[in-house]
Write a protein that holds these residues in place. Structure first.
Motif, PDB file in Angstrom:
ATOM      1  N   THR A   6     -53.804 -21.373  31.934  1.00  0.00           N
ATOM      2  CA  THR A   6     -54.348 -21.870  33.202  1.00  0.00           C
ATOM      3  C   THR A   6     -55.866 -21.931  33.163  1.00  0.00           C
ATOM      4  N   ILE A   7     -56.482 -20.907  32.577  1.00  0.00           N
ATOM      5  CA  ILE A   7     -57.946 -20.895  32.457  1.00  0.00           C
ATOM      6  C   ILE A   7     -58.417 -22.057  31.587  1.00  0.00           C
ATOM      7  N   VAL A   8     -57.767 -22.264  30.448  1.00  0.00           N
ATOM      8  CA  VAL A   8     -58.135 -23.369  29.548  1.00  0.00           C
ATOM      9  C   VAL A   8     -57.900 -24.713  30.235  1.00  0.00           C
ATOM     10  N   ASP A   9     -56.796 -24.828  30.950  1.00  0.00           N
ATOM     11  CA  ASP A   9     -56.467 -26.067  31.654  1.00  0.00           C
ATOM     12  C   ASP A   9     -57.544 -26.422  32.684  1.00  0.00           C
ATOM     13  N   LEU A  10     -57.961 -25.446  33.482  1.00  0.00           N
ATOM     14  CA  LEU A  10     -58.992 -25.682  34.491  1.00  0.00           C
ATOM     15  C   LEU A  10     -60.345 -25.990  33.845  1.00  0.00           C
ATOM     16  N   MET A  41     -60.905 -27.396  30.873  1.00  0.00           N
ATOM     17  CA  MET A  41     -60.899 -28.744  30.308  1.00  0.00           C
ATOM     18  C   MET A  41     -60.960 -29.801  31.408  1.00  0.00           C
ATOM     19  N   ASN A  42     -60.300 -29.533  32.522  1.00  0.00           N
ATOM     20  CA  ASN A  42     -60.348 -30.477  33.639  1.00  0.00           C
ATOM     21  C   ASN A  42     -61.758 -30.579  34.207  1.00  0.00           C
ATOM     22  N   ALA A  43     -62.498 -29.481  34.150  1.00  0.00           N
ATOM     23  CA  ALA A  43     -63.848 -29.470  34.714  1.00  0.00           C
ATOM     24  C   ALA A  43     -64.875 -30.080  33.779  1.00  0.00           C
ATOM     25  N   TRP A  44     -64.803 -29.765  32.474  1.00  0.00           N
ATOM     26  CA  TRP A  44     -65.882 -30.142  31.553  1.00  0.00           C
ATOM     27  C   TRP A  44     -65.481 -31.215  30.536  1.00  0.00           C
ATOM     28  N   LEU A  45     -64.191 -31.433  30.330  1.00  0.00           N
ATOM     29  CA  LEU A  45     -63.739 -32.459  29.386  1.00  0.00           C
ATOM     30  C   LEU A  45     -62.684 -33.321  30.071  1.00  0.00           C
ATOM     31  N   HIS A  46     -63.079 -33.913  31.205  1.00  0.00           N
ATOM     32  CA  HIS A  46     -62.089 -34.552  32.061  1.00  0.00           C
ATOM     33  C   HIS A  46     -61.427 -35.764  31.402  1.00  0.00           C
ATOM     34  N   GLU A  47     -62.185 -36.557  30.656  1.00  0.00           N
ATOM     35  CA  GLU A  47     -61.602 -37.740  30.019  1.00  0.00           C
ATOM     36  C   GLU A  47     -60.525 -37.347  29.015  1.00  0.00           C
ATOM     37  N   LEU A  48     -60.814 -36.321  28.221  1.00  0.00           N
ATOM     38  CA  LEU A  48     -59.800 -35.838  27.288  1.00  0.00           C
ATOM     39  C   LEU A  48     -58.656 -35.169  28.027  1.00  0.00           C
ATOM     40  N   TYR A  49     -58.978 -34.497  29.134  1.00  0.00           N
ATOM     41  CA  TYR A  49     -57.941 -33.820  29.926  1.00  0.00           C
ATOM     42  C   TYR A  49     -56.934 -34.831  30.466  1.00  0.00           C
ATOM     43  N   LYS A  50     -57.404 -36.027  30.824  1.00  0.00           N
ATOM     44  CA  LYS A  50     -56.491 -37.046  31.353  1.00  0.00           C
ATOM     45  C   LYS A  50     -55.477 -37.474  30.308  1.00  0.00           C
ATOM     46  N   VAL A  51     -55.831 -37.349  29.033  1.00  0.00           N
ATOM     47  CA  VAL A  51     -54.903 -37.698  27.952  1.00  0.00           C
ATOM     48  C   VAL A  51     -53.985 -36.521  27.623  1.00  0.00           C
ATOM     49  N   LEU A  52     -54.538 -35.325  27.594  1.00  0.00           N
ATOM     50  CA  LEU A  52     -53.794 -34.143  27.152  1.00  0.00           C
ATOM     51  C   LEU A  52     -53.254 -33.294  28.287  1.00  0.00           C
ATOM     52  N   GLY A  53     -53.593 -33.638  29.536  1.00  0.00           N
ATOM     53  CA  GLY A  53     -53.343 -32.754  30.677  1.00  0.00           C
ATOM     54  C   GLY A  53     -51.977 -32.110  30.712  1.00  0.00           C
ATOM     55  N   LEU A  54     -50.913 -32.886  30.635  1.00  0.00           N
ATOM     56  CA  LEU A  54     -49.562 -32.351  30.708  1.00  0.00           C
ATOM     57  C   LEU A  54     -49.290 -31.376  29.569  1.00  0.00           C
ATOM     58  N   PHE A  55     -49.765 -31.705  28.385  1.00  0.00           N
ATOM     59  CA  PHE A  55     -49.445 -30.890  27.216  1.00  0.00           C
ATOM     60  C   PHE A  55     -50.321 -29.649  27.122  1.00  0.00           C
ATOM     61  N   ILE A  56     -51.467 -29.649  27.796  1.00  0.00           N
ATOM     62  CA  ILE A  56     -52.242 -28.404  27.888  1.00  0.00           C
ATOM     63  C   ILE A  56     -51.421 -27.336  28.612  1.00  0.00           C
ATOM     64  N   ALA A  57     -50.800 -27.727  29.715  1.00  0.00           N
ATOM     65  CA  ALA A  57     -49.974 -26.774  30.464  1.00  0.00           C
ATOM     66  C   ALA A  57     -48.783 -26.289  29.635  1.00  0.00           C
ATOM     67  N   LEU A  58     -48.277 -27.150  28.766  1.00  0.00           N
ATOM     68  CA  LEU A  58     -47.108 -26.786  27.966  1.00  0.00           C
ATOM     69  C   LEU A  58     -47.432 -25.846  26.818  1.00  0.00           C
ATOM     70  N   ILE A  59     -48.718 -25.513  26.643  1.00  0.00           N
ATOM     71  CA  ILE A  59     -49.060 -24.501  25.640  1.00  0.00           C
ATOM     72  C   ILE A  59     -48.363 -23.181  25.956  1.00  0.00           C
ATOM     73  N   VAL A  60     -48.054 -22.967  27.220  1.00  0.00           N
ATOM     74  CA  VAL A  60     -47.363 -21.730  27.633  1.00  0.00           C
ATOM     75  C   VAL A  60     -46.066 -21.554  26.862  1.00  0.00           C
ATOM     76  N   VAL A  61     -45.339 -22.641  26.630  1.00  0.00           N
ATOM     77  CA  VAL A  61     -44.043 -22.557  25.956  1.00  0.00           C
ATOM     78  C   VAL A  61     -44.162 -22.862  24.461  1.00  0.00           C
ATOM     79  N   ASN A  62     -45.377 -22.885  23.940  1.00  0.00           N
ATOM     80  CA  ASN A  62     -45.565 -23.084  22.510  1.00  0.00           C
ATOM     81  C   ASN A  62     -45.034 -21.859  21.770  1.00  0.00           C
ATOM     82  N   CYS A  63     -43.994 -22.065  20.975  1.00  0.00           N
ATOM     83  CA  CYS A  63     -43.353 -20.934  20.290  1.00  0.00           C
ATOM     84  C   CYS A  63     -44.297 -20.214  19.343  1.00  0.00           C
ATOM     85  N   ALA A  64     -45.275 -20.929  18.818  1.00  0.00           N
ATOM     86  CA  ALA A  64     -46.195 -20.308  17.869  1.00  0.00           C
ATOM     87  C   ALA A  64     -47.006 -19.198  18.530  1.00  0.00           C
ATOM     88  N   ILE A  65     -47.428 -19.396  19.756  1.00  0.00           N
ATOM     89  CA  ILE A  65     -48.279 -18.406  20.429  1.00  0.00           C
ATOM     90  C   ILE A  65     -47.485 -17.156  20.780  1.00  0.00           C
TER      91      ILE A  65
END
Length: 224
Positions: free
Chosen positions: A83-87, A89-113
């Motif tokens: 959530t911290i990373v998501d917010l 990126m939305n604040a400081w890397l908004h253009e990239l966030y618009k591309v990756l936004g959904l998948f940033i949130a899905l890092i939570v279910v990343n099995c590797a982490i």
């Protein structure tokens, strides 16, 4: 932990136990965001930040949290970091966030982490866990960038498109347009991602086999 063991941790994260090429984890974001090297780099760095922080925090609390509830605790911890990373990126890397936004949130279910928290950080100290997180994160980032560059080159005829939006204007020199080549749309689509990943996996297997043969050949005279 000795230097040799730290070296082993780094080697495992970057190559031997690479999140993508060895463990075949996190394939959902891998396939979805690697339409360019820049997108892959952004997702990789975000995942690395979460992975390192999660490993360190899990290592710090490993003796406090009981085994019965540690998985839910780890998930809540990872979700907070994401959530911290998501917010951010939305604040400081908004253009990239618009591309990756959904998948940033899905890092939570990343099995590797969660997997590294459960298999490594909960059993080792803070420094070793941090090194493991950095190595695994950079290995994952490398896989994302490599696949992204392959797909981007063959699919759009560019390399690191819009890199300046992620890294700053001083990195605009990374943005390359191949003259006279418009790209093949198939490589940008999901079938192209699977094909490119298959070739990269085959390449790693060939390299591993060559390295094993070289080690075996060098070990024979020593044994004799």
């Amino acid at each position: 932990m000795s230097d040799i063991q730290y070296g082993r941790i780094i080697k495992d994260g970057l190559w031997e136990q690479n999140v993508v090429f060895a463990q075949m984890l996190a394939l959902c974001p891998l396939m979805a965001v690697t339409t360019s090297g820049t997108n892959g780099l952004g997702m990789g760095l975000a995942s690395t930040a979460v992975l390192v922080c999660a490993n360190v925090l899990v290592s710090l609390i490993r003796k406090v949290v009981s085994a019965q509830v540690r998985i839910p605790v780890f998930i809540v911890l990872i979700a907070t970091l994401v959530t911290i990373v998501d917010l951010a990126m939305n604040a400081w890397l908004h253009e990239l966030y618009k591309v990756l936004g959904l998948f940033i949130a899905l890092i939570v279910v990343n099995c590797a982490i969660l997997g590294r928290s459960e298999s490594f950080a909960v059993k080792n100290g803070v420094v070793a866990s941090a090194v493991d997180g950095i190595a695994m994160g950079l290995g994952f980032t490398g896989a994302l960038v490599l696949l992204g560059l392959v797909r981007e080159f063959f699919g759009a005829g560019t390399l690191f498109a819009q890199a300046s939006q992620l890294l700053g204007p001083s990195f605009a020199f990374l943005e390359v347009q191949v003259p006279g080549y418009g790209g093949a749309l198939l490589m940008i689509l999901p079938p192209g991602a699977f094909a490119a990943l298959g070739f990269l996996l085959a390449g790693k297997r060939i390299i591993d086999r060559k390295l094993a043969e070289r080690e075996a050949a060098s070990a024979e005279p020593a044994a004799a």
